[in-house]
Motif scaffolding. Structure first.
Motif, PDB file in Angstrom:
ATOM      1  N   SER A   1      41.631  24.090  38.022  1.00 44.33           N
ATOM      2  CA  SER A   1      41.325  25.009  36.997  1.00 44.33           C
ATOM      3  C   SER A   1      41.959  26.452  37.553  1.00 44.33           C
ATOM      4  O   SER A   1      42.153  26.522  38.568  1.00 44.33           O
ATOM      5  N   TRP A   2      42.073  27.085  36.460  1.00 42.86           N
ATOM      6  CA  TRP A   2      42.699  28.531  36.516  1.00 42.86           C
ATOM      7  C   TRP A   2      41.489  29.542  36.558  1.00 42.86           C
ATOM      8  O   TRP A   2      40.446  29.393  35.862  1.00 42.86           O
ATOM      9  N   SER A   3      41.611  30.738  37.059  1.00 42.22           N
ATOM     10  CA  SER A   3      40.745  31.758  36.784  1.00 42.22           C
ATOM     11  C   SER A   3      41.434  33.049  36.845  1.00 42.22           C
ATOM     12  O   SER A   3      42.375  33.125  37.616  1.00 42.22           O
ATOM     13  N   GLU A   4      41.040  34.189  36.434  1.00 39.51           N
ATOM     14  CA  GLU A   4      41.461  35.498  36.489  1.00 39.51           C
ATOM     15  C   GLU A   4      40.935  36.102  37.617  1.00 39.51           C
ATOM     16  O   GLU A   4      39.905  35.965  37.908  1.00 39.51           O
ATOM     17  N   PHE A   5      41.699  37.035  38.289  1.00 39.64           N
ATOM     18  CA  PHE A   5      41.048  37.862  39.342  1.00 39.64           C
ATOM     19  C   PHE A   5      41.676  39.351  38.932  1.00 39.64           C
ATOM     20  O   PHE A   5      42.562  39.572  38.255  1.00 39.64           O
ATOM     21  N   PRO A   6      40.948  40.269  39.618  1.00 41.93           N
ATOM     22  CA  PRO A   6      41.362  41.824  39.166  1.00 41.93           C
ATOM     23  C   PRO A   6      43.058  42.008  39.359  1.00 41.93           C
ATOM     24  O   PRO A   6      43.597  41.463  40.300  1.00 41.93           O
TER      25      PRO A   6
ATOM     26  N   GLN B   1      56.485  44.157  27.863  1.00 44.42           N
ATOM     27  CA  GLN B   1      55.397  44.966  28.461  1.00 44.42           C
ATOM     28  C   GLN B   1      54.993  44.198  29.768  1.00 44.42           C
ATOM     29  O   GLN B   1      55.214  42.958  29.823  1.00 44.42           O
ATOM     30  N   ILE B   2      54.481  45.195  30.773  1.00 41.43           N
ATOM     31  CA  ILE B   2      53.825  44.737  31.981  1.00 41.43           C
ATOM     32  C   ILE B   2      52.521  44.003  31.692  1.00 41.43           C
ATOM     33  O   ILE B   2      51.815  44.321  30.992  1.00 41.43           O
ATOM     34  N   VAL B   3      52.682  42.517  32.381  1.00 46.83           N
ATOM     35  CA  VAL B   3      51.247  41.664  32.271  1.00 46.83           C
ATOM     36  C   VAL B   3      50.244  41.993  33.305  1.00 46.83           C
ATOM     37  O   VAL B   3      50.625  41.941  34.378  1.00 46.83           O
ATOM     38  N   LYS B   4      49.222  42.710  32.767  1.00 45.17           N
ATOM     39  CA  LYS B   4      48.232  43.071  33.653  1.00 45.17           C
ATOM     40  C   LYS B   4      47.360  42.156  34.668  1.00 45.17           C
ATOM     41  O   LYS B   4      47.220  42.235  35.844  1.00 45.17           O
ATOM     42  N   PRO B   5      46.856  40.886  33.788  1.00 48.21           N
ATOM     43  CA  PRO B   5      45.929  40.144  34.535  1.00 48.21           C
ATOM     44  C   PRO B   5      46.531  39.357  35.204  1.00 48.21           C
ATOM     45  O   PRO B   5      47.823  38.840  35.503  1.00 48.21           O
ATOM     46  N   SER B   6      45.882  38.910  36.395  1.00 45.62           N
ATOM     47  CA  SER B   6      46.260  37.926  37.589  1.00 45.62           C
ATOM     48  C   SER B   6      45.737  36.885  37.396  1.00 45.62           C
ATOM     49  O   SER B   6      44.356  36.641  37.087  1.00 45.62           O
ATOM     50  N   PHE B   7      46.149  35.579  37.897  1.00 45.34           N
ATOM     51  CA  PHE B   7      45.979  34.363  37.761  1.00 45.34           C
ATOM     52  C   PHE B   7      45.627  33.643  39.157  1.00 45.34           C
ATOM     53  O   PHE B   7      46.737  33.842  39.890  1.00 45.34           O
ATOM     54  N   CYS B   8      44.702  32.860  39.267  1.00 45.70           N
ATOM     55  CA  CYS B   8      44.709  31.971  40.465  1.00 45.70           C
ATOM     56  C   CYS B   8      44.422  30.325  39.971  1.00 45.70           C
ATOM     57  O   CYS B   8      43.439  30.216  39.330  1.00 45.70           O
ATOM     58  N   TYR B   9      45.235  29.626  40.490  1.00 42.84           N
ATOM     59  CA  TYR B   9      45.141  28.084  40.301  1.00 42.84           C
ATOM     60  C   TYR B   9      44.432  27.632  41.482  1.00 42.84           C
ATOM     61  O   TYR B   9      44.912  27.465  42.506  1.00 42.84           O
ATOM     62  N   ASN B  10      43.111  27.119  41.321  1.00 45.91           N
ATOM     63  CA  ASN B  10      42.350  26.228  42.407  1.00 45.91           C
ATOM     64  C   ASN B  10      42.836  24.906  42.447  1.00 45.91           C
ATOM     65  O   ASN B  10      42.478  24.055  41.563  1.00 45.91           O
ATOM     66  N   THR B  11      43.632  24.402  43.491  1.00 49.25           N
ATOM     67  CA  THR B  11      43.973  23.104  43.505  1.00 49.25           C
ATOM     68  C   THR B  11      42.928  22.155  43.607  1.00 49.25           C
ATOM     69  O   THR B  11      43.091  21.035  42.855  1.00 49.25           O
TER      70      THR B  11
END
Length: 454
Positions: free
Chosen positions: A237-242, A223-233
């Motif tokens: 820390s990680w966060s989700e974005f649209p 299945q396609i993974v819909k959430p997108s992720f950003c790692y702030n160097t």
């Protein structure tokens, strides 16, 4: 007030330039303030700029005309002066894009004289990355400049392999993003992926020193993974974005000028030409101009502030297209016709694009490289075969004048010299199985071992 559209004569030294006012207003804070001030100069047919070099003004006009000239020493000095005095952001950006080992010291010195901080910072970062190669020239810099350079972290070579989402209660120690410790010759852990993140057929890139992951599939369910992720160097820390408006996998993700571009990919076994643009500042996705034809796993490279992709055609043909963001259009740059079997990647160094491809089908472990020079508009084949005993090299990144190529068994480093790659060092391979994403990242000094901070 409506911006002016007529032309104005600008006298610089003994030369007169006939320039469209609109172009000056859009790109120069100096001229914008001048023409919108209501002062007498607004109505004059000729404006004289005192104390500025005509050569620098000429370079500025070339850049504003969407040319990307390679500058010699005198042109750099004059262009920096014009960029600082006239406050021309596109000219400053062009200077940053053309920083090289040959001119980084000069760029830093000139930017320091005229107070162009963005160019100071970019030059110092480049010098930090090529520190050993320019050590003899550092004596020309001031103590403050040296201290600033040494306060920065060099770019680290970072890699992650194929991972599907993991159940939160499972300990998956292999779901890590690692960087190459070049001193100790091993791969150290930078961070672990979020449980819901996938790097399997996902788009992975770095923008403004943060890692972004978009799309991909769950290896078990497909299945396609819909959430997108950003790692702030900086914050570690990680966060989700649209999520993408059109979810997909096997896409290419690249970053440019504060935006992400999700290029091509697949959905329901259909290859797509869709391109979506994510503006980080507003956290919004929008559709951009589609690729000229559908493409999945598209090879992509950025250089000189430009985005390039490779699209395959039958009969061993690869078209190289450039995305022009101002006009939101794809333009054919060149075509490469070579015998090849499967897969390739593309990296860039200054005004050169390097297309890495497998050899003929009966010897596909060979890695052949072709170079396209954007200034000369010429293809050349690099001599030799870039291969090691463990297989072809297809994951690469360039730091300064050094190419890092990696597979599971070996990391090979090459020095770029006159458009050629010369073997330099061997380091440990990435100890994970699966397809790899590799990129450069500046790690905060407090995240690095003491021995790597200097």
């Amino acid at each position: 007030m409506q911006p002016p559209s007529e032309y104005v004569r600008v006298r610089v030294e003994d030369e007169i330039f006939n320039v469209e006012k609109q172009m000056l207003v859009e790109n120069s804070e100096y001229f914008r303030a001048l023409f919108e001030s209501g002062m007498r100069e607004c109505a004059q047919e000729e404006i004289q700029l005192q104390g500025l070099p005509a050569r620098g003004f000429r370079v500025m006009l070339k850049v504003l005309g969407e040319s990307q000239p390679i500058l010699d020493r005198e042109e750099i000095l004059d262009a920096v002066e014009c960029a600082a005095f006239l406050l021309v952001k596109p000219l400053t950006e062009h200077l940053i894009f053309t920083i090289s080992s040959a001119n980084c010291i000069l760029m830093l010195q000139a930017a320091g004289i005229y107070g162009l901080f963005d160019l100071i910072h970019a030059s110092a970062q480049f010098i930090r990355d090529v520190y050993a190669n320019v050590r003899e020239d550092l004596s020309f810099l001031s103590e403050d400049q040296l201290d600033y350079i040494e306060s920065l972290s060099p770019s680290a070579y970072v890699a992650v392999t194929t991972h599907s989402p993991s159940a939160g209660h499972l300990d998956d120690f292999s779901r890590t993003i690692c960087y190459l410790d070049e001193v100790e010759n091993h791969w150290a852990t930078l961070t672990s992926l979020p449980d819901k993140a996938s790097t399997c057929l996902a788009g992975v890139t770095v923008l403004d020193n943060n890692i972004y992951i978009v799309g991909g599939v769950d290896g078990l369910s497909k299945q396609i993974v819909k959430p997108s992720f950003c790692y702030n160097t900086e914050r570690n820390s990680w966060s989700e974005f649209p999520s993408l408006q059109h979810p997909r996998y096997n896409l290419t993700l690249t970053g440019h000028n504060g935006c992400l571009f999700a290029v091509g990919g697949m959905c329901r076994n259909t290859v797509l030409a869709l391109v979506e643009k994510y503006q980080v500042a507003s956290s919004t996705w929008s559709f951009s101009a589609c690729l000229p034809r559908p493409g999945a796993g598209v090879a992509c490279a950025r250089t000189m502030g430009r985005i390039f992709v490779c699209l395959w055609l039958p009969l061993d043909t690869t078209d190289v297209y450039e995305y022009r963001s101002r006009r939101d259009e794809w333009v054919l740059v060149t075509t490469l016709k070579r015998q090849q079997s499967y897969g390739h990647c593309m990296v860039a160094h200054q005004d050169n694009l390097y297309v890495m491809r497998n050899g003929p089908a009966d010897d596909f472990l060979r890695c052949m490289i072709d170079c396209f020079n954007l200034t000369r508009q010429q293809w050349t084949a690099l001599p030799g075969q870039y291969v090691n005993s463990k297989g072809a090299l297809f994951t690469a990144a360039i730091r300064g004048d050094t190419v890092f190529t990696v597979n599971r068994m070996l990391t090979l480093m090459y020095n770029i010299h006159e458009d050629k790659w010369k073997p330099a060092k061997e380091r440990a391979g990435f100890p994970r199985s699966g397809s790899m994403h590799a990129f450069l990242l500046r790690l905060p000094k407090n995240r690095l071992p003491t021995r790597q901070q200097n």
